[in-house]
Write a protein that holds these residues in place. Sequence first.
Motif, PDB file in Angstrom:
ATOM      1  N   THR A 572       0.811  -1.223   0.000  1.00 12.89           N
ATOM      2  CA  THR A 572       0.000   0.000   0.000  1.00 12.89           C
ATOM      3  C   THR A 572       0.842   1.270   0.000  1.00 12.89           C
ATOM      4  N   MET A 573       2.166   1.108  -0.076  1.00 17.84           N
ATOM      5  CA  MET A 573       3.041   2.274  -0.044  1.00 17.84           C
ATOM      6  C   MET A 573       2.943   3.076  -1.351  1.00 17.84           C
ATOM      7  N   GLU A 574       3.266   4.371  -1.260  1.00 22.28           N
ATOM      8  CA  GLU A 574       3.291   5.213  -2.446  1.00 22.28           C
ATOM      9  C   GLU A 574       4.493   4.845  -3.321  1.00 22.28           C
ATOM     10  N   ARG A 575       4.536   5.429  -4.481  1.00 21.51           N
ATOM     11  CA  ARG A 575       5.666   5.192  -5.381  1.00 21.51           C
ATOM     12  C   ARG A 575       6.972   5.673  -4.744  1.00 21.51           C
ATOM     13  N   GLY A 576       7.985   4.839  -4.829  1.00 23.99           N
ATOM     14  CA  GLY A 576       9.281   5.203  -4.280  1.00 23.99           C
ATOM     15  C   GLY A 576       9.378   5.085  -2.783  1.00 23.99           C
ATOM     16  N   VAL A 577       8.344   4.532  -2.149  1.00 18.62           N
ATOM     17  CA  VAL A 577       8.320   4.380  -0.696  1.00 18.62           C
ATOM     18  C   VAL A 577       8.346   2.898  -0.350  1.00 18.62           C
ATOM     19  N   VAL A 578       9.164   2.525   0.630  1.00 23.99           N
ATOM     20  CA  VAL A 578       9.237   1.138   1.072  1.00 23.99           C
ATOM     21  C   VAL A 578       9.041   1.080   2.583  1.00 23.99           C
ATOM     22  N   HIS A 579       8.651  -0.089   3.062  1.00 24.38           N
ATOM     23  CA  HIS A 579       8.518  -0.276   4.496  1.00 24.38           C
ATOM     24  C   HIS A 579       9.864  -0.028   5.176  1.00 24.38           C
ATOM     25  N   ALA A 580       9.803   0.440   6.400  1.00 24.99           N
ATOM     26  CA  ALA A 580      11.028   0.805   7.105  1.00 24.99           C
ATOM     27  C   ALA A 580      11.966  -0.378   7.272  1.00 24.99           C
ATOM     28  N   CYS A 581      11.415  -1.592   7.456  1.00 25.03           N
ATOM     29  CA  CYS A 581      12.290  -2.762   7.603  1.00 25.03           C
ATOM     30  C   CYS A 581      13.043  -3.040   6.314  1.00 25.03           C
ATOM     31  N   HIS A 582      12.414  -2.761   5.164  1.00 27.91           N
ATOM     32  CA  HIS A 582      13.085  -2.875   3.869  1.00 27.91           C
ATOM     33  C   HIS A 582      14.202  -1.834   3.775  1.00 27.91           C
ATOM     34  N   ALA A 583      13.864  -0.604   4.121  1.00 29.99           N
ATOM     35  CA  ALA A 583      14.868   0.460   4.088  1.00 29.99           C
ATOM     36  C   ALA A 583      16.006   0.180   5.065  1.00 29.99           C
ATOM     37  N   GLY A 584      15.690  -0.474   6.195  1.00 27.44           N
ATOM     38  CA  GLY A 584      16.727  -0.802   7.161  1.00 27.44           C
ATOM     39  C   GLY A 584      17.778  -1.721   6.577  1.00 27.44           C
ATOM     40  N   GLY A 585      17.356  -2.661   5.738  1.00 28.79           N
ATOM     41  CA  GLY A 585      18.313  -3.536   5.066  1.00 28.79           C
ATOM     42  C   GLY A 585      19.160  -2.781   4.069  1.00 28.79           C
ATOM     43  N   VAL A 586      18.544  -1.816   3.377  1.00 25.67           N
ATOM     44  CA  VAL A 586      19.292  -0.992   2.420  1.00 25.67           C
ATOM     45  C   VAL A 586      20.396  -0.215   3.134  1.00 25.67           C
ATOM     46  N   ILE A 587      20.059   0.383   4.275  1.00 25.86           N
ATOM     47  CA  ILE A 587      21.049   1.146   5.042  1.00 25.86           C
ATOM     48  C   ILE A 587      22.161   0.235   5.542  1.00 25.86           C
ATOM     49  N   HIS A 588      21.816  -0.965   5.968  1.00 31.26           N
ATOM     50  CA  HIS A 588      22.810  -1.930   6.428  1.00 31.26           C
ATOM     51  C   HIS A 588      23.833  -2.195   5.323  1.00 31.26           C
ATOM     52  N   LEU A 589      23.349  -2.294   4.094  1.00 30.50           N
ATOM     53  CA  LEU A 589      24.248  -2.527   2.956  1.00 30.50           C
ATOM     54  C   LEU A 589      25.085  -1.288   2.659  1.00 30.50           C
ATOM     55  N   LEU A 590      24.425  -0.124   2.548  1.00 28.88           N
ATOM     56  CA  LEU A 590      25.130   1.097   2.173  1.00 28.88           C
ATOM     57  C   LEU A 590      26.191   1.481   3.201  1.00 28.88           C
ATOM     58  N   GLU A 591      25.944   1.184   4.464  1.00 27.55           N
ATOM     59  CA  GLU A 591      26.914   1.501   5.514  1.00 27.55           C
ATOM     60  C   GLU A 591      28.024   0.461   5.597  1.00 27.55           C
ATOM     61  N   GLY A 592      27.783  -0.710   4.981  1.00 27.01           N
ATOM     62  CA  GLY A 592      28.797  -1.756   5.026  1.00 27.01           C
ATOM     63  C   GLY A 592      28.940  -2.398   6.397  1.00 27.01           C
ATOM     64  N   TRP A 593      27.880  -2.369   7.191  1.00 30.06           N
ATOM     65  CA  TRP A 593      27.936  -2.969   8.532  1.00 30.06           C
ATOM     66  C   TRP A 593      28.107  -4.479   8.418  1.00 30.06           C
ATOM     67  N   SER A 594      28.905  -5.050   9.285  1.00 28.52           N
ATOM     68  CA  SER A 594      29.245  -6.469   9.192  1.00 28.52           C
ATOM     69  C   SER A 594      28.494  -7.338  10.191  1.00 28.52           C
ATOM     70  N   HIS A 595      27.662  -6.757  11.032  1.00 24.50           N
ATOM     71  CA  HIS A 595      26.954  -7.552  12.031  1.00 24.50           C
ATOM     72  C   HIS A 595      25.583  -7.980  11.513  1.00 24.50           C
ATOM     73  N   HIS A 596      25.061  -9.070  12.072  1.00 21.09           N
ATOM     74  CA  HIS A 596      23.673  -9.455  11.820  1.00 21.09           C
ATOM     75  C   HIS A 596      22.771  -8.583  12.683  1.00 21.09           C
ATOM     76  N   GLU A 597      21.627  -8.211  12.136  1.00 21.06           N
ATOM     77  CA  GLU A 597      20.631  -7.496  12.941  1.00 21.06           C
ATOM     78  C   GLU A 597      19.441  -8.423  13.126  1.00 21.06           C
ATOM     79  N   VAL A 598      19.507  -9.225  14.158  1.00 22.80           N
ATOM     80  CA  VAL A 598      18.454 -10.200  14.445  1.00 22.80           C
ATOM     81  C   VAL A 598      18.112 -10.117  15.927  1.00 22.80           C
ATOM     82  N   GLY A 599      16.987 -10.756  16.287  1.00 25.28           N
ATOM     83  CA  GLY A 599      16.609 -10.803  17.696  1.00 25.28           C
ATOM     84  C   GLY A 599      16.183  -9.446  18.220  1.00 25.28           C
TER      85      GLY A 599
END
Length: 625
Positions: A572-599
């Motif tokens: 139901t998101m608008e064009r170019g908008v994603v759920h925050a959990c989706h965006a959170g994965g994008v930021i994890h990649l762009l920042e190059g973080w090496s830890h798992h974000e679980v739990g």
Amino acid sequence: MGAPLSAWPWENLGIYKYLLYGPLAAKVVYSLIREESVNGSWCFHILLICVLRGLVYQLWSSYSNMLFLTRNRRINQQGVDFKQIDKEWDWDNFILLQALIASMVCSIFLPFHDIPVWNTEGLLLLPLLHVTISEPLFYWVHRCLHGNYFFTRYHSLHHSSPVLHPFTAGSATLLEQLILTLVLGIPIIGSSLMGYGSTSLVYGYILVFDFLRCLGHCNVEIVPHEIFEKLPFLRYLIYTPTYHSLHHIERGTNFCLFMPLFDAMGKTLNSNSWQLHKKVSSDSAKSGRVPDFVFLAHVVDITSGMHAQFVFRSFASLPFVTRIFFLLMWPGTFVVMLMMWAWSKTFLVSFYVLRGWLHQTWVVPRFGFHYFLPFATEGINKQIEEAILRADRLGVKVISLAALNKNEALNGGGTLFVNKHPDLKVRVVHGNTLTAAVILNDIPKDVKEVFLTGATSKLGRAIALYLCRRRVRVLMLTLSTERFQNILEEAPVDCQNYLVQVTKYQAAQNCKTWIVGKWITPREQSWAPTGTHFHQFVVPPILQCRRDCTYGALAAMRLPKDVEGLGTCEYTMERGVVHACHAGGVIHLLEGWSHHEVGAIDVDRIDVVWEAALKHGLKPVSSVN
């Protein structure tokens, strides 16, 4: 003002343009009432042909968008974006145009009741007329359209689509489609005037014509190069998607309709045509480009399962809403659901590129209600695990889990997979840290008290701990004193008095800020005072039943402007908008973080993730004008 015959006469009618089919439909109904049959009505045949033509283009569109089948065969790997989709929105104008022209021609020259169903001589004559008249006529006119005057005023629209798609074939000006109507009509009218016409000839030629047009524009190479190596003369009789794609890259070459023979005769044959075709065809057996990031999504319900590009591209490019036509498609979609259960494989549905990183969305073939069936837990976790291991083998850097794929009761927010496979190279991310950040930054700074449902969930816990540090009183709705005490012990000693356990909704009847993490009924909403704002992180969203209150959308972020190839709305998101959990994965990649974000969510990282998101150009939807 545009050039003459460049605009469509009904372009301002929008969806009401289909009312122009009304007279044809009325004639069919009249024939049915008066003659008790529609088989002899040429209006019926015209309408049926229009339906079949639309179906041909739609099926080709569905196939070309089935990335799980075609990703290694795509000629141009770029995705079709919203701009191109909007530009090609009225791709079917030519079908309406040709239906109106056909109705005029048939009423004068070709009443269908005078034409036999089958005529062998006509089926032999028609290819001759096509090769000797239609092919050279199109070739000559097409070359003329590439002259400066005609290209700028008429043909540039067709070439403005960066990625070829079956609907691109219909995206053209009125003048171009009038010319194409002439090219299409000459063999049909010619054979009929010579006395060799037939109903099967009309149906067959038009549908094959459309099929080959879609073939050339599908951006997926399906013609094996071995066939040309064994039968070299065939390469001059039929073009390939690769062959036509070169015309859109090097516009001075490959002008033919369907037969490269005329390019060879006109010395406009691109010298790379066969080599590129062989390369694309040969590479289809190899693995394509490995994505850097994968978002592992799931279907919410059967109707939302239709919100995919390979179903209806135009519908997928808009935020999901339930449509009436879903009722007609529901049985077929239910059958597909059963097939997905039997197949039980993840598949790729969309992709986009952000700063050179390739992002893909994989879907677990499970619908939302499956996640709440106790006996389905093991099977769902197995599919998620297989997707993670597959991503690890491919070399994916980050895989992010969508809402129900990281359910705490299902797999502990992804902890199950990380503990089971400690040597994973791919980083598993639930994205909830950014979800919490979006919700928290949407709460006004002057708020002193909030009411929190779903208070002991991953997000509820993090939100409560964060707010109490800000000296905000949090009314935590939970019946579990033990879970509340565990969260209370995590809070700083001087902040613990800001966390208050409540067991009834009546406790919030004076609180105007509700944070909803557990679905609440209209009756439960009735305890909120007038003027309450409902923030929420619950799937599906709560019903908006209070007119005297306001409702926030699910936590989401707008992707930066440099995203390429994005042509699908996320639920139901608008064009170019994603759920925050989706965006959170994008930021994890762009920042190059090496830890798992679980739990459990690390409360100390909420501000870190938020600042990183803003740094990379993502914006919370609530702050975007």
